[in-house]
Motif scaffolding. Structure first.
Motif, PDB file in Angstrom:
ATOM      1  N   ILE A 146       0.832  -1.210   0.000  1.00  0.00           N
ATOM      2  CA  ILE A 146       0.000   0.000   0.000  1.00  0.00           C
ATOM      3  C   ILE A 146       0.864   1.256   0.000  1.00  0.00           C
ATOM      4  O   ILE A 146       0.502   2.268  -0.593  1.00  0.00           O
ATOM      5  N   HIS A 147       2.031   1.178   0.608  1.00  0.00           N
ATOM      6  CA  HIS A 147       2.945   2.319   0.657  1.00  0.00           C
ATOM      7  C   HIS A 147       3.985   2.277  -0.459  1.00  0.00           C
ATOM      8  O   HIS A 147       4.997   2.977  -0.398  1.00  0.00           O
ATOM      9  N   SER A 148       3.734   1.439  -1.471  1.00  0.00           N
ATOM     10  CA  SER A 148       4.605   1.304  -2.650  1.00  0.00           C
ATOM     11  C   SER A 148       6.027   0.884  -2.315  1.00  0.00           C
ATOM     12  O   SER A 148       6.967   1.201  -3.034  1.00  0.00           O
ATOM     13  N   ALA A 149       6.188   0.160  -1.233  1.00  0.00           N
ATOM     14  CA  ALA A 149       7.513  -0.317  -0.848  1.00  0.00           C
ATOM     15  C   ALA A 149       7.739  -1.771  -1.254  1.00  0.00           C
ATOM     16  O   ALA A 149       8.836  -2.295  -1.094  1.00  0.00           O
ATOM     17  N   LEU A 150       6.702  -2.419  -1.788  1.00  0.00           N
ATOM     18  CA  LEU A 150       6.790  -3.824  -2.180  1.00  0.00           C
ATOM     19  C   LEU A 150       5.849  -4.051  -3.351  1.00  0.00           C
ATOM     20  O   LEU A 150       4.729  -3.543  -3.356  1.00  0.00           O
ATOM     21  N   MET A 151       6.296  -4.786  -4.323  1.00  0.00           N
ATOM     22  CA  MET A 151       5.453  -5.146  -5.469  1.00  0.00           C
ATOM     23  C   MET A 151       4.825  -6.507  -5.183  1.00  0.00           C
ATOM     24  O   MET A 151       5.467  -7.380  -4.606  1.00  0.00           O
ATOM     25  N   LEU A 152       3.587  -6.664  -5.596  1.00  0.00           N
ATOM     26  CA  LEU A 152       2.885  -7.941  -5.463  1.00  0.00           C
ATOM     27  C   LEU A 152       2.439  -8.416  -6.837  1.00  0.00           C
ATOM     28  O   LEU A 152       2.228  -7.590  -7.733  1.00  0.00           O
ATOM     29  N   PRO A 153       2.246  -9.714  -7.001  1.00  0.00           N
ATOM     30  CA  PRO A 153       1.723 -10.233  -8.267  1.00  0.00           C
ATOM     31  C   PRO A 153       0.306  -9.691  -8.513  1.00  0.00           C
ATOM     32  O   PRO A 153      -0.436  -9.373  -7.579  1.00  0.00           O
ATOM     33  N   ALA A 154      -0.075  -9.636  -9.772  1.00  0.00           N
ATOM     34  CA  ALA A 154      -1.373  -9.086 -10.162  1.00  0.00           C
ATOM     35  C   ALA A 154      -2.532  -9.779  -9.445  1.00  0.00           C
ATOM     36  O   ALA A 154      -3.482  -9.116  -9.027  1.00  0.00           O
ATOM     37  N   ALA A 155      -2.481 -11.092  -9.292  1.00  0.00           N
ATOM     38  CA  ALA A 155      -3.581 -11.812  -8.642  1.00  0.00           C
ATOM     39  C   ALA A 155      -3.775 -11.340  -7.202  1.00  0.00           C
ATOM     40  O   ALA A 155      -4.913 -11.189  -6.735  1.00  0.00           O
ATOM     41  N   GLU A 156      -2.685 -11.105  -6.498  1.00  0.00           N
ATOM     42  CA  GLU A 156      -2.775 -10.634  -5.109  1.00  0.00           C
ATOM     43  C   GLU A 156      -3.257  -9.182  -5.058  1.00  0.00           C
ATOM     44  O   GLU A 156      -4.067  -8.821  -4.207  1.00  0.00           O
ATOM     45  N   ARG A 157      -2.767  -8.358  -5.979  1.00  0.00           N
ATOM     46  CA  ARG A 157      -3.219  -6.959  -6.039  1.00  0.00           C
ATOM     47  C   ARG A 157      -4.715  -6.892  -6.314  1.00  0.00           C
ATOM     48  O   ARG A 157      -5.443  -6.107  -5.692  1.00  0.00           O
ATOM     49  N   ASP A 158      -5.176  -7.719  -7.234  1.00  0.00           N
ATOM     50  CA  ASP A 158      -6.592  -7.732  -7.587  1.00  0.00           C
ATOM     51  C   ASP A 158      -7.449  -8.220  -6.419  1.00  0.00           C
ATOM     52  O   ASP A 158      -8.534  -7.695  -6.171  1.00  0.00           O
ATOM     53  N   ALA A 159      -6.960  -9.207  -5.691  1.00  0.00           N
ATOM     54  CA  ALA A 159      -7.699  -9.718  -4.529  1.00  0.00           C
ATOM     55  C   ALA A 159      -7.787  -8.651  -3.437  1.00  0.00           C
ATOM     56  O   ALA A 159      -8.827  -8.503  -2.784  1.00  0.00           O
ATOM     57  N   LEU A 160      -6.728  -7.893  -3.249  1.00  0.00           N
ATOM     58  CA  LEU A 160      -6.760  -6.803  -2.271  1.00  0.00           C
ATOM     59  C   LEU A 160      -7.733  -5.710  -2.701  1.00  0.00           C
ATOM     60  O   LEU A 160      -8.469  -5.166  -1.876  1.00  0.00           O
ATOM     61  N   ALA A 161      -7.743  -5.393  -3.987  1.00  0.00           N
ATOM     62  CA  ALA A 161      -8.676  -4.383  -4.495  1.00  0.00           C
ATOM     63  C   ALA A 161     -10.116  -4.845  -4.272  1.00  0.00           C
ATOM     64  O   ALA A 161     -10.963  -4.064  -3.834  1.00  0.00           O
ATOM     65  N   ARG A 162     -10.392  -6.121  -4.544  1.00  0.00           N
ATOM     66  CA  ARG A 162     -11.747  -6.653  -4.325  1.00  0.00           C
ATOM     67  C   ARG A 162     -12.149  -6.541  -2.853  1.00  0.00           C
ATOM     68  O   ARG A 162     -13.267  -6.126  -2.526  1.00  0.00           O
ATOM     69  N   ALA A 163     -11.224  -6.913  -1.965  1.00  0.00           N
ATOM     70  CA  ALA A 163     -11.513  -6.844  -0.524  1.00  0.00           C
ATOM     71  C   ALA A 163     -11.812  -5.407  -0.101  1.00  0.00           C
ATOM     72  O   ALA A 163     -12.779  -5.152   0.613  1.00  0.00           O
ATOM     73  N   ALA A 164     -10.998  -4.471  -0.557  1.00  0.00           N
ATOM     74  CA  ALA A 164     -11.216  -3.065  -0.206  1.00  0.00           C
ATOM     75  C   ALA A 164     -12.524  -2.558  -0.791  1.00  0.00           C
ATOM     76  O   ALA A 164     -13.275  -1.834  -0.123  1.00  0.00           O
ATOM     77  N   ASN A 165     -12.812  -2.925  -2.015  1.00  0.00           N
ATOM     78  CA  ASN A 165     -14.047  -2.471  -2.663  1.00  0.00           C
ATOM     79  C   ASN A 165     -15.284  -3.033  -1.963  1.00  0.00           C
ATOM     80  O   ASN A 165     -16.301  -2.343  -1.847  1.00  0.00           O
ATOM     81  N   GLU A 166     -15.196  -4.266  -1.489  1.00  0.00           N
ATOM     82  CA  GLU A 166     -16.315  -4.840  -0.743  1.00  0.00           C
ATOM     83  C   GLU A 166     -16.552  -4.075   0.558  1.00  0.00           C
ATOM     84  O   GLU A 166     -17.694  -3.819   0.933  1.00  0.00           O
TER      85      GLU A 166
END
Length: 97
Positions: A48-68
């Motif tokens: 979230i603080h742009s200090a670590l890159m995550l794979p697209a699948a994990e980023r998308d899952a986090l976006a879904r969780a936040a959006n919910e």
């Protein structure tokens, strides 16, 4: 290179959403893990603080969780990687040659 830009934009937009919603990253992480996410809480904070890159699948899952968690607040949702691909325009000086 575009993958890196997509990842950075996703992290920024997720962080912005959480700030607007006054939602701690821990709540998003908890929802994400409950849905099957595998990245640890500290890694999510770093992402979230742009200090670590995550794979697209994990980023998308986090976006879904936040959006919910923020769906009823009327805020701009966090985008998935698929929503960003091809829409990000790199400045001519930063495009790969």
């Amino acid at each position: 290179m575009e993958e890196d830009v997509v990842a950075m934009v996703q992290a920024y937009r997720l962080g912005r959403l959480l700030g607007q919603a006054r939602l701690p990253p821990r709540e998003v992480w908890s929802r994400y893990v409950h849905a099957g996410g595998t990245v640890g809480e500290h890694e999510v904070e770093a992402y979230i603080h742009s200090a670590l890159m995550l794979p697209a699948a994990e980023r998308d899952a986090l976006a879904r969780a936040a959006n919910e968690l923020t769906a009823r607040l009327g805020l701009v949702p966090a985008p998935s990687s698929g929503q960003l691909w091809g829409r990000i325009r790199l400045h001519p000086e930063t495009r790969p040659r």
